[in-house]
Write a protein that holds these residues in place. Structure first.
Motif, PDB file in Angstrom:
ATOM      1  N   THR A   1     -22.483  86.010 -18.047  1.00 16.76           N
ATOM      2  CA  THR A   1     -21.335  86.721 -17.495  1.00 16.76           C
ATOM      3  C   THR A   1     -21.542  87.028 -16.021  1.00 16.76           C
ATOM      4  OG1 THR A   1     -20.845  87.723 -19.651  1.00 16.76           O
ATOM      5  CG2 THR A   1     -19.938  88.810 -17.702  1.00 16.76           C
TER       6      THR A   1
ATOM      7  N   ASP B   1     -26.357  90.162 -19.804  1.00 17.03           N
ATOM      8  CA  ASP B   1     -25.870  88.806 -20.074  1.00 17.03           C
ATOM      9  C   ASP B   1     -25.785  88.033 -18.758  1.00 17.03           C
ATOM     10  OD1 ASP B   1     -24.545  86.486 -20.776  1.00 17.03           O
ATOM     11  OD2 ASP B   1     -23.225  87.477 -22.206  1.00 17.03           O
TER      12      ASP B   1
ATOM     13  N   PRO C   1     -18.888  94.093 -28.248  1.00 20.67           N
ATOM     14  CA  PRO C   1     -20.024  93.806 -29.136  1.00 20.67           C
ATOM     15  C   PRO C   1     -19.726  94.054 -30.612  1.00 20.67           C
ATOM     16  CG  PRO C   1     -20.746  95.091 -27.236  1.00 20.67           C
ATOM     17  CD  PRO C   1     -19.255  95.117 -27.254  1.00 20.67           C
TER      18      PRO C   1
ATOM     19  N   GLU D   1     -18.265  86.714 -24.364  1.00 23.20           N
ATOM     20  CA  GLU D   1     -18.874  87.365 -25.525  1.00 23.20           C
ATOM     21  C   GLU D   1     -18.261  86.906 -26.846  1.00 23.20           C
ATOM     22  OE1 GLU D   1     -21.552  89.603 -25.450  1.00 23.20           O
ATOM     23  OE2 GLU D   1     -21.616  88.838 -23.394  1.00 23.20           O
TER      24      GLU D   1
END
Length: 416
Positions: free
Chosen positions: A57, A54, A338, A164
């Protein structure tokens, strides 16, 4: 699947132990080796591995580390440590000031960078005053961990969770800010009570080396500190407005601070924790490869059958708190997030993650990077904080903070 599971377990065993048994491979090395091994074994393709990382991030973390590094290079942290530790107040009041300062700095800057910058100065200054440095170091460390839980930019795990789960800066603050503030009273009260009557060091015999002198005044660049402060305020305002991608805001701030005529960009970049960024990048790949096996999904289904639902904020609070003391707070958040629902209660789930990993990380030395930093730097300056001494204070602080957090989670759940 067997190969993927093997590599996954080896990586997370290393996260828990701190190094791969029998090898000189630390947590970052294990994450990178695990990611590369999974790619080589075909558990995940090279393209899927790159896609798993990601960049948002990583970009936000890097940018905010540069901002914090600018404060370090301007001499702000050292100046603050000296100003606070040399106040003409008693030990109990000094303890309270350090709790507030540690929490405040950690809530707007990366907590680990704050602890790295200020720990050596706190040690030397408390020793020069004849004070026992241990309670002050523990208070600063604990406050940095619990205080940083209140804001999106307080710690890497908060940034990961918010990114997230799609939580805004104000949304995160509204659900985690108050318990983080209340935790400071708990940290101060428990440490002040446990160390009552033990604030000073025994007087050394006349034949021994004199007590260490206070460190000389540090270089403090007012202009550069003001520049970094202005940029930090702009970052917070941009995060509150939520009109631009957070990673672009952080990277733009970093670029402004790296363009400098006084401080070399290489010196600021030395303050960036490259190992942490690599660890997070490696774990993104390792976790993605494991997710592709569908094994975690089956495990979560079985856990629900046993009455453990990670999408229940209270269950998530305790699960993340326990797991963070086994494998670390950043790996815990990356492992769990996740599989969380990003629906209407995402803010509460984010608060559960932040409070669980932030509050309970004070239980043992290895529960947080801040704890490891404080103990190791103290040892290098001749101050011993044993595992037992840390846990003796950390256990009641963590337990009381967790009880308070659980009550808070139940209250906001009820009113959601």
């Amino acid at each position: 699947m067997d190969t993927t599971l093997f590599f996954f377990l080896m990586v997370y065993i290393t996260m828990g132990l701190g190094k791969l048994p029998g090898f000189k491979v630390d947590r970052t090395g294990a994450a990178i080796v695990g990611a590369l091994a999974m790619m080589a074994a075909g558990s995940i393709s090279a393209k899927a591995a790159w896609m798993a990382i990601d960049y948002r991030t990583i970009g936000m973390l890097f940018g905010l580390m540069v901002v914090s590094g600018a404060f370090a290079e301007s001499g702000f942290y050292a100046w603050t440590a000296q100003r606070v530790a040399t106040l003409s107040v008693g030990p109990v009041a000094l303890l309270g000031v350090l709790v507030v300062v540690g929490a405040f700095l950690s809530s707007i800057l990366t907590n680990d960078v704050v602890v790295v910058a200020m720990t050596p100065l706190l040690i030397s200054i408390t020793l020069a005053r004849g004070l026992n440095p241990v309670p002050f170091l523990l208070a600063f460390c604990f406050a940095a961990n619990t205080g940083s839980a209140g804001t999106l930019i307080g710690s890497p795990q908060n940034m990961i969770a918010a990114q997230e789960l799609g939580i805004s800066f104000t949304g995160f603050l509204s659900v985690a800010g108050l318990p983080a503030l209340l935790s400071l009273v708990i940290v101060w009260g428990i440490i002040a009570w446990m160390y009552r009557g033990h604030w000073t060091l025994p007087a050394p015999p006349a034949t021994t080396t004199p007590a260490p002198a206070a460190p000389p005044p540090t270089r403090f660049d007012v202009v550069e500190t003001c520049k970094a402060t202005f940029v930090t305020i702009a970052v917070v305002i941009a995060f509150v407005l939520d009109a631009w991608p957070r990673e672009l805001v952080a990277l733009t701030a970093a670029s402004f601070l790296l363009i400098n005529r006084k401080i070399a960009s290489s010196d600021v970049l030395k303050q960036v924790d490259g190992n942490l960024l690599l660890l997070i990048a490696g774990l993104f790949v390792v976790n993605a490869a494991m997710t592709s096996t569908d094994l975690p999904q089956h495990l979560l289904h079985d856990m629900r059958a046993w009455g453990i639902n990670l999408n229940d904020p209270l269950s998530l609070l305790f699960a993340s708190s326990i797991l963070s003391n086994i494998i670390g707070n950043n790996p815990t958040v990356m492992l769990l997030v996740p599989f969380l629902d990003t629906g209407s209660h995402a803010d509460i789930l984010g608060a559960a993650l932040a409070l669980g990993t932030g509050f309970f990380s004070n239980l043992i030395v290895f529960g947080s990077l801040a704890g490891i930093i404080v103990v190791e730097q103290a040892a290098s300056h001749g101050v011993k904080i044993s595992f037992g001494a840390f846990a003796r204070v950390g256990a009641p602080v963590s337990i009381v903070c967790m009880v308070m957090a659980a009550v808070w989670i139940m209250l906001i759940q009820h009113h959601a």
